[in-house]
Design a protein around this motif. Structure first.
Motif, PDB file in Angstrom:
ATOM      1  N   VAL A  17       0.852  -1.187   0.000  1.00 39.71           N
ATOM      2  CA  VAL A  17       0.000   0.000   0.000  1.00 39.71           C
ATOM      3  C   VAL A  17       0.891   1.241   0.000  1.00 39.71           C
ATOM      4  O   VAL A  17       1.808   1.355   0.821  1.00 39.71           O
ATOM      5  CB  VAL A  17      -0.930   0.009   1.222  1.00 39.71           C
ATOM      6  N   GLU A  18       0.624   2.176  -0.919  1.00 40.71           N
ATOM      7  CA  GLU A  18       1.326   3.449  -0.989  1.00 40.71           C
ATOM      8  C   GLU A  18       0.286   4.558  -0.782  1.00 40.71           C
ATOM      9  O   GLU A  18      -0.334   5.018  -1.730  1.00 40.71           O
ATOM     10  CB  GLU A  18       2.023   3.606  -2.332  1.00 40.71           C
ATOM     11  N   PRO A  19       0.072   4.974   0.462  1.00 42.83           N
ATOM     12  CA  PRO A  19      -1.029   5.901   0.747  1.00 42.83           C
ATOM     13  C   PRO A  19      -0.853   7.255   0.067  1.00 42.83           C
ATOM     14  O   PRO A  19       0.238   7.832   0.086  1.00 42.83           O
ATOM     15  CB  PRO A  19      -0.980   6.054   2.269  1.00 42.83           C
ATOM     16  N   GLU A  20      -1.944   7.747  -0.522  1.00 48.30           N
ATOM     17  CA  GLU A  20      -1.963   9.119  -1.017  1.00 48.30           C
ATOM     18  C   GLU A  20      -2.318  10.062   0.136  1.00 48.30           C
ATOM     19  O   GLU A  20      -3.017   9.684   1.074  1.00 48.30           O
ATOM     20  CB  GLU A  20      -2.988   9.257  -2.146  1.00 48.30           C
ATOM     21  N   TRP A  21      -1.825  11.286   0.045  1.00 45.50           N
ATOM     22  CA  TRP A  21      -2.081  12.232   1.132  1.00 45.50           C
ATOM     23  C   TRP A  21      -3.546  12.673   1.090  1.00 45.50           C
ATOM     24  O   TRP A  21      -4.026  13.168   0.082  1.00 45.50           O
ATOM     25  CB  TRP A  21      -1.178  13.455   1.005  1.00 45.50           C
ATOM     26  N   PRO A  22      -4.280  12.510   2.183  1.00 45.29           N
ATOM     27  CA  PRO A  22      -5.705  12.862   2.184  1.00 45.29           C
ATOM     28  C   PRO A  22      -5.927  14.366   2.255  1.00 45.29           C
ATOM     29  O   PRO A  22      -5.125  15.105   2.826  1.00 45.29           O
ATOM     30  CB  PRO A  22      -6.229  12.162   3.444  1.00 45.29           C
ATOM     31  N   GLU A  23      -7.022  14.812   1.693  1.00 44.59           N
ATOM     32  CA  GLU A  23      -7.339  16.239   1.654  1.00 44.59           C
ATOM     33  C   GLU A  23      -7.560  16.825   3.047  1.00 44.59           C
ATOM     34  O   GLU A  23      -7.320  18.016   3.270  1.00 44.59           O
ATOM     35  CB  GLU A  23      -8.587  16.468   0.797  1.00 44.59           C
TER      36      GLU A  23
END
Length: 273
Positions: free
Chosen positions: A239-245
């Motif tokens: 898993v490569e998490p994207e930065w949440p808004e």
């Protein structure tokens, strides 16, 4: 902690190789000196009873990367103040054991145990030499715990696989290896490649006598995969998490500016056949 504590101040920074023993000693020394400042700075984000995988805010309550843990015996590797294990206890998991290399971090864990009434059994230990019998746990996990701080990733992974039961699950998060190419700067200035992805020398903070105070180690994605395979583990996901808004915090080199265009965390999900 009424007054804001400070992190240890290094005399200099080097990129160099290290022995397993030197790295472990530096880890104990730094985290014992930094635990107060770390918990003061990040305690609210981590929560006393919370399971956060990364600075992006990946929360096990939603992600469920550990799978079904009902009835499982669980080991937390590099637990800090035990926030993740305490969350599991709050979810009804009866058997959770946690360890950390730092005595001071474990003292913070005991403090929070007393405050919350949720007790986590802990032991001071090094992931490179686990004090547990073979096939002792159904699940093992590490949320930015010990694995960024070991020079021989394959040895630590093999130790973890050793204490995991057949059919067990192991999940761990680390700094995304691509981040080692860039400065530890969360702004746009941290988006310029500065060094080789293949430079595996450790990042070492030293005192004025050249003694290591802090050490962090770089392993490429391939290094992690080969180490997991050599340990007999099967990789189920990365898993490569994207930065949440909704996350505007800055945590060291992590933050929304760079985090929305470059991965900061890698989470490996594995099982033992």
């Amino acid at each position: 902690m009424n007054e804001e504590p400070e992190y240890p101040t290094p005399g200099g920074v080097e990129r160099r190789s290290m022995t397993t023993e030197e790295s472990a000693t530096a880890g104990r020394r730094w985290w014992d000196g930094a635990a107060d400042a770390y918990q003061f700075e990040h305690g609210d984000f981590l929560r006393d009873v919370g399971f956060v995988w990364s600075p992006e805010g990946v929360d096990e309550a939603r992600a469920r990367l550990l799978g079904d843990v009902a009835g499982a015996r669980i080991l937390e590797i590099g637990c800090g103040a035990g926030q993740c294990s305490r969350w599991l206890r709050d979810q009804g998991v009866g058997e959770v054991v946690a360890f950390d290399v730092s005595l001071r971090q474990l003292q913070h864990s005991r403090r929070i145990d007393e405050q919350t009434g949720l007790r986590v059994p802990t032991v001071q230990a090094d992931v490179q030499r686990l004090p547990f019998a073979d096939a002792s746990f159904d699940v093992a996990f590490s949320a930015f715990g010990a694995f960024p701080f070991v020079p021989a990733a394959e040895a630590a992974l093999a130790e973890t696989a050793r204490v995991l039961k057949p059919g067990g699950r192991f999940v761990f998060s680390v700094t995304h290896p691509i981040r080692w190419c860039f400065p530890d700067d969360p702004t746009e200035h941290g988006m310029t490649l500065r060094q080789s992805y293949f430079d595996r020398r450790a990042y070492v903070e030293e005192d004025e006598h050249g003694r290591a105070l802090y050490a962090e180690h770089h392993h490429t994605v391939g290094d992690w995969i080969r180490g997991l395979v050599a340990a007999g583990l099967v990789v189920r996901d990365m898993v490569e998490p994207e930065w949440p808004e909704d996350n505007d915090q800055v945590w060291g080199g992590w933050g929304p500016v760079r985090g929305r265009v470059l991965p900061g965390t890698a989470i490996f999900v594995t099982t033992r056949p």
